[in-house]
Design a protein around this motif. Sequence first.
Motif, short mmCIF file in Angstrom:
data_model
loop_
_atom_site.label_atom_id
_atom_site.label_comp_id
_atom_site.label_asym_id
_atom_site.label_seq_id
_atom_site.Cartn_x
_atom_site.Cartn_y
_atom_site.Cartn_z
N MET C 42 0.83 -1.20 0.00
CA MET C 42 0.00 0.00 0.00
C MET C 42 0.87 1.26 0.00
SD MET C 42 -3.02 -1.02 -0.45
CE MET C 42 -2.64 -2.62 -1.18
N PHE C 45 2.14 1.56 -3.56
CA PHE C 45 1.10 1.98 -4.51
C PHE C 45 0.73 3.45 -4.32
CE2 PHE C 45 -0.69 -2.61 -5.14
CZ PHE C 45 0.50 -2.97 -5.77
N TYR C 167 -0.66 -3.44 -9.19
CA TYR C 167 -0.99 -2.01 -9.15
C TYR C 167 -2.06 -1.68 -10.18
CZ TYR C 167 -0.41 3.07 -9.41
OH TYR C 167 -0.63 4.43 -9.42
N TYR C 170 -5.25 -2.84 -8.73
CA TYR C 170 -5.55 -1.97 -7.58
C TYR C 170 -6.12 -0.62 -8.01
CZ TYR C 170 -4.15 1.53 -4.06
OH TYR C 170 -4.11 2.60 -3.19
N ARG C 171 -5.65 -0.12 -9.14
CA ARG C 171 -6.15 1.18 -9.63
C ARG C 171 -7.60 1.07 -10.07
NH1 ARG C 171 -5.88 5.32 -10.15
NH2 ARG C 171 -4.63 6.40 -11.72
N LEU C 175 -8.70 -5.24 -3.91
CA LEU C 175 -7.96 -6.48 -4.13
C LEU C 175 -8.53 -7.64 -3.33
CD1 LEU C 175 -4.43 -4.86 -4.18
CD2 LEU C 175 -5.69 -5.74 -6.15
#
Lengths: 325, 325, 325
Positions: C42, C45, C167, C170-171, C175
């Motif tokens: 995290m 990211f 990533y 995640y964007r 998750l």
Amino acid sequence: MEEHVLAAVVQIRSGRIEARPKRDGKLRHVIESQQFTVPLLMELFDRARGMERVVARGGSLEYQNRIMATLFYAPSTRTRLSFEAAMHRLGGRILSTEHAQAFSSEIDGEQVEDTIRIIGGYSDVIVIRHYQEGGAKRAAQVSPVPVINAGDSEGGQHPTQALLDLYTIYRERPLDGLSVAIIGELDKGRTARSLAYLLAKFERVKIFFVSPPELQMKPDILSYLDEHGVHYELEPDMNRVIGEVDVVYQTRIRPERTSGSLQQYAINSALLPKMKQDVLILHPLPRTVELDQSVDQDPRALYFRQAQNGLYVRMALLTLLLEKN
Amino acid sequence: MEEHVLAAVVQIRSGRIEARPKRDGKLRHVIESQQFTVPLLMELFDRARGMERVVARGGSLEYQNRIMATLFYAPSTRTRLSFEAAMHRLGGRILSTEHAQAFSSEIDGEQVEDTIRIIGGYSDVIVIRHYQEGGAKRAAQVSPVPVINAGDSEGGQHPTQALLDLYTIYRERPLDGLSVAIIGELDKGRTARSLAYLLAKFERVKIFFVSPPELQMKPDILSYLDEHGVHYELEPDMNRVIGEVDVVYQTRIRPERTSGSLQQYAINSALLPKMKQDVLILHPLPRTVELDQSVDQDPRALYFRQAQNGLYVRMALLTLLLEKN
Amino acid sequence: MEEHVLAAVVQIRSGRIEARPKRDGKLRHVIESQQFTVPLLMELFDRARGMERVVARGGSLEYQNRIMATLFYAPSTRTRLSFEAAMHRLGGRILSTEHAQAFSSEIDGEQVEDTIRIIGGYSDVIVIRHYQEGGAKRAAQVSPVPVINAGDSEGGQHPTQALLDLYTIYRERPLDGLSVAIIGELDKGRTARSLAYLLAKFERVKIFFVSPPELQMKPDILSYLDEHGVHYELEPDMNRVIGEVDVVYQTRIRPERTSGSLQQYAINSALLPKMKQDVLILHPLPRTVELDQSVDQDPRALYFRQAQNGLYVRMALLTLLLEKN
């Protein structure tokens, strides 16, 4: 630049080539020498003269946040380093490949389009030398950033070489009314091809293509010259023109490609007295037997200055592409 | 520097080597280690110590407009990266080639001279590794910018390696009165050759060349030492000298080059107790069997510090060449 | 970061791997994807999102004194240029090798450890792609500076690829609770392997490994997933899962590695209607036949954005490693 001028500039946007100019008339990609109009050439040459002064002052840091990627699928250290030096003298940064074919070695079916889409996300301008004719144009069709063709196959083009060739002549004399002998293995001479397109832009130019008949300039160029009303002659005998022309543009002939004597097409010091007192002797380099080292001392031999001019012209071109995108 | 000192500096100007020094006594090219005088070495080493401080502070941006070209016709990533790191730590820029022989692959007959004339127009200093003995000297004869020899053929020289070797010794003890064993395949050892030339500059130096007789140091170096009154011995048995010398300078022996046992010339931990308590163990690296990893933990093993010193010495050398041209 | 989190970070110091974390809890080397904890992911990211803004503003000069060395023993221009672009966008400097195996070509017995000790003295961070499994770990054990594994052998890992893959997901969505189909030649798929380790960090994840049985994911990964209570299935038939999953992660299959029909595992536009309306289609690229170009126009095809995200994630990772050492 005026509207009618811009119409001649090939404009390519992501995904397709556009025949019409971009609204803002900006140069986006450099793929073929014929996309340059006379006003655009003059703007470029003006900038190149400015770059001579920038380099003399030790370079600039203006572009220190910009990245140029050099993707050379076929190695050409000289051309690559010329571009990279140009970017460095502008203060910029380099992503470099000596043998980008390592890309495709990994997986054979890979397409240049995928590579360009990715590298275009990592850089601000891409310089590509591709082994296939049309490779640079395919790259430009998908690239998110400007693409410069640094030579695509033997029979393709090498537009920035032609630009620096022409700039070298321009620095010495007016381009209108010029007579030029282009000598060598012309069917596979991408620098000769690109130069012919550029010369055709000027008034009253006369071109002698000097080559063994089997290696002469290909019909596509000759048709282009016909269409544009450019006077040219195909000449197998160098001696018949060498004394008449303003510019001798020598290029290579590989011995294995002709059955005749190469000696007929080689320039050495014995030929120098036959040339005009103010002739300009050019060669894109590298050279082998077709241009003897004994010529180097002659003040009319400009080929090393020509190579140096590549730096200034490429700097100028990079500023045109980077500031406008 | 005094006049009589400058006379020893080889001065090369465009087109020819000059025996006499340049008027201003400046170092222009670095081709052979013997061109360095003791005062010039001391100036260089002084600067190198300053560079240790510059690097510790995070480097400099002083040379951010200067370009160094590395033309490696034979690949040597380690040496190349050492030079490139040196230029980066000075803030400078790099034009790089891993395999510059791609130049000549394009056209076989091309001469290094043409390449240098062109690249010299794109850069402020050229570092060259050439596959031919004398390649660097030929480059220097035509280059418009300083040329540094980064190794020319197996039997040639590698002067910057010798400079960093000597600097590593200099950082530990006085150079006058030193006894040194140089071990390995000495006939083809350009680092050993370059170091011998440098050691000859100092007083009361004693050199043991330790090698199988068929791979011993060549007569050109031995004659040079004779002329300069340097004491040396040719010694086939490492055990007879290993306990006596202040410096053990180990180099490689390729197994295929000797019929005898290589084991006789290898250094391992069993040999360490026989050496002087304050001996300096050096190796130009890369190594294979001739220097066992068990030696690495010994505080007298300085070869990794030696490699690190290459950074400082090359930075120092670059500042000498770049500020003075 | 909390203490219990730090314990999971693999900490490696000169000479040996340490099981316990460094006192200061800092990330030192990036060797395997499983060394990343959720809080560390995290943090990474978060930084990567910041890097998107840095790039949009034209990059930074914050790291202009720092040097990254890219040692690619196996060529991978795409990955190399992604790292180099990341360092450039941070203002940093590059020491680059396209084919670092030129190192070892010089002397066959050379060890990567020696190279790393030396290059670690010339740079601030090393990115290594090694041809041997464990090559990057061996490098980290002796390196004086942080080492990043950019892929070690076909069956090893490629942790930064997995970080950018994750990533990209995640964007787009949370998750936890994700269902993912990982398709291809999984036994030799280091990107698939590294991604599986990362997915295992999250709650209620379900993984379908889709592959011909003879090329299925190896037991080491499956055991790891079992230990961490991750739900997975081995599935030979892509059609049974393609409509159910949130993420389709396609990778290559080389025709010569399977006797069955590859067509069963290829994604083309005919399959698109069967997928979820908000599916994410990913591929680490380069691709060949397993992912048809007709898919590119679908807004759910994210693989070019995925490649772009590699820039941001690698920038973020470099800042984590460089600021903390």
